[in-house]
Enzyme design. Structure first.
Site, mmCIF file in Angstrom:
data_model
loop_
_atom_site.group_PDB
_atom_site.id
_atom_site.type_symbol
_atom_site.label_atom_id
_atom_site.label_comp_id
_atom_site.label_asym_id
_atom_site.label_seq_id
_atom_site.Cartn_x
_atom_site.Cartn_y
_atom_site.Cartn_z
ATOM 1 N N GLY A 70 0.458 -11.707 10.888
ATOM 2 C CA GLY A 70 1.079 -10.807 11.840
ATOM 3 C C GLY A 70 1.980 -9.806 11.138
ATOM 4 O O GLY A 70 2.315 -9.954 9.971
ATOM 5 N N GLN A 72 3.339 -5.680 10.129
ATOM 6 C CA GLN A 72 2.855 -4.376 9.705
ATOM 7 C C GLN A 72 2.795 -4.314 8.172
ATOM 8 O O GLN A 72 2.340 -5.265 7.544
ATOM 9 C CB GLN A 72 3.737 -3.297 10.345
ATOM 10 C CG GLN A 72 3.720 -3.402 11.879
ATOM 11 C CD GLN A 72 4.473 -2.313 12.574
ATOM 12 O OE1 GLN A 72 4.421 -1.153 12.199
ATOM 13 N NE2 GLN A 72 5.200 -2.668 13.632
ATOM 14 N N THR A 74 4.115 -4.521 4.389
ATOM 15 C CA THR A 74 5.157 -5.209 3.637
ATOM 16 C C THR A 74 4.917 -4.981 2.150
ATOM 17 O O THR A 74 3.770 -4.879 1.708
ATOM 18 C CB THR A 74 5.141 -6.730 3.934
ATOM 19 O OG1 THR A 74 5.390 -6.933 5.320
ATOM 20 C CG2 THR A 74 6.200 -7.464 3.136
ATOM 21 N N TYR A 75 6.004 -4.906 1.399
ATOM 22 C CA TYR A 75 5.925 -4.811 -0.057
ATOM 23 C C TYR A 75 6.170 -6.182 -0.668
ATOM 24 O O TYR A 75 7.035 -6.940 -0.206
ATOM 25 C CB TYR A 75 6.973 -3.826 -0.591
ATOM 26 C CG TYR A 75 7.168 -3.915 -2.094
ATOM 27 C CD1 TYR A 75 6.236 -3.372 -2.975
ATOM 28 C CD2 TYR A 75 8.281 -4.574 -2.636
ATOM 29 C CE1 TYR A 75 6.394 -3.476 -4.338
ATOM 30 C CE2 TYR A 75 8.452 -4.674 -4.002
ATOM 31 C CZ TYR A 75 7.502 -4.128 -4.855
ATOM 32 O OH TYR A 75 7.670 -4.239 -6.217
ATOM 33 N N GLY A 162 3.889 -16.403 5.210
ATOM 34 C CA GLY A 162 5.220 -16.975 5.366
ATOM 35 C C GLY A 162 6.351 -15.978 5.267
ATOM 36 O O GLY A 162 6.483 -15.091 6.114
ATOM 37 N N SER A 164 9.272 -13.612 2.691
ATOM 38 C CA SER A 164 9.689 -13.046 1.408
ATOM 39 C C SER A 164 11.174 -12.721 1.486
ATOM 40 O O SER A 164 11.644 -12.197 2.500
ATOM 41 C CB SER A 164 8.872 -11.797 1.045
ATOM 42 O OG SER A 164 9.026 -10.789 2.021
ATOM 43 N N CYS A 180 7.569 -2.807 7.705
ATOM 44 C CA CYS A 180 7.445 -3.430 9.027
ATOM 45 C C CYS A 180 7.549 -2.414 10.157
ATOM 46 O O CYS A 180 7.935 -2.745 11.279
ATOM 47 C CB CYS A 180 8.483 -4.543 9.206
ATOM 48 S SG CYS A 180 8.274 -5.882 8.020
#
Length: 226
Positions: A70, A72, A74-75, A162, A164, A180
């Site tokens: 789920g 958007q 992410t780095y 999970g 970060s 996000c």
């Protein structure tokens, strides 16, 4: 017993994802215990199921991977602790909202070990902190920045992907995306907040606080005191 593993070096994304999916299948089959993996990735962007193409500002900066979690864009990259949680949510109440809330509160409890107050904000995914040395927002409210991201997927009621947490990543690497999907706030890290926290420090705090929210043997405590 939940099995904890710290992966050395920088873990390549696709092989790690394949290994994680294999572990999920084994947990579902009852041939392997629940697992938490602690690792770092090389610089990359991942696109969750709600990712918008316009939020990938610099598509050629780092590799981009589509993922079924789920969220958007992410780095991930060096200096960021990635925590992959492969837990049997089917044995822990089958309540996805409760599970996500427990993940959020686990991060908040972990940050509290370093006297950092993490908070959840309505309409903003992840865990946020007030940054006192930044100029306040135009409305006079304190400036806030994101310190941790959360994105999960369930397969046969076993979770993967999970969390970060930013320990000491290059924060300019986040400039290639709208993290996000939220453009009005920045990102920060433990070291950026002036805390000389190491991965070993963070990993110890994660392990110490984990049983409060995910007790051995099953169940979830999403809102226990932190």
């Amino acid at each position: 017993m939940t099995e904890w593993t710290t992966l050395p070096g920088l873990s390549p994304y696709l092989p790690t994802l394949a290994a994680m999916e294999a572990r999920v299948e084994a947990i579902h089959a009852g041939t392997a215990p629940e697992a938490v993996w602690l690792l770092e990735h090389p610089p990359l962007y991942t696109a969750g199921t709600s990712a918008k193409p316009a939020d990938l500002v610099q598509p050629d900066r780092f590799p981009v991977f589509e993922t079924g979690r789920g969220g958007q864009y992410t780095y991930h990259g060096p200096g960021q602790r990635v925590i992959y949680t492969m837990l049997d949510v089917g044995n822990r109440g089958r309540d996805v909202r409760c599970f996500v809330r427990a993940l959020e509160n686990w991060v908040i409890a972990t940050l509290a070990e370093f006297n950092v107050k993490g908070e959840i904000r309505t309409g903003r995914v992840g865990v946020w902190v007030t940054v006192p040395d930044r100029a306040p927002n135009p409305d006079g409210s304190p400036y806030e920045a994101k310190i941790a991201a959360i994105g999960i997927k369930l397969r046969r009621w076993v979770s993967f992907h999970g969390i970060s947490i930013n320990v000491e990543p290059d924060l300019t690497h986040f400039n290639g995306i709208v993290p996000c999907g939220i453009s009005d706030y920045g990102v920060t890290s433990l070291v950026d907040l002036g805390l000389p926290v190491t991965f070993a420090d963070l990993d110890a705090a994660l392990a110490a606080t984990f049983p409060r929210f995910f007790p051995e043997g099953g169940g979830i405590n999403p809102s226990c005191a932190i």
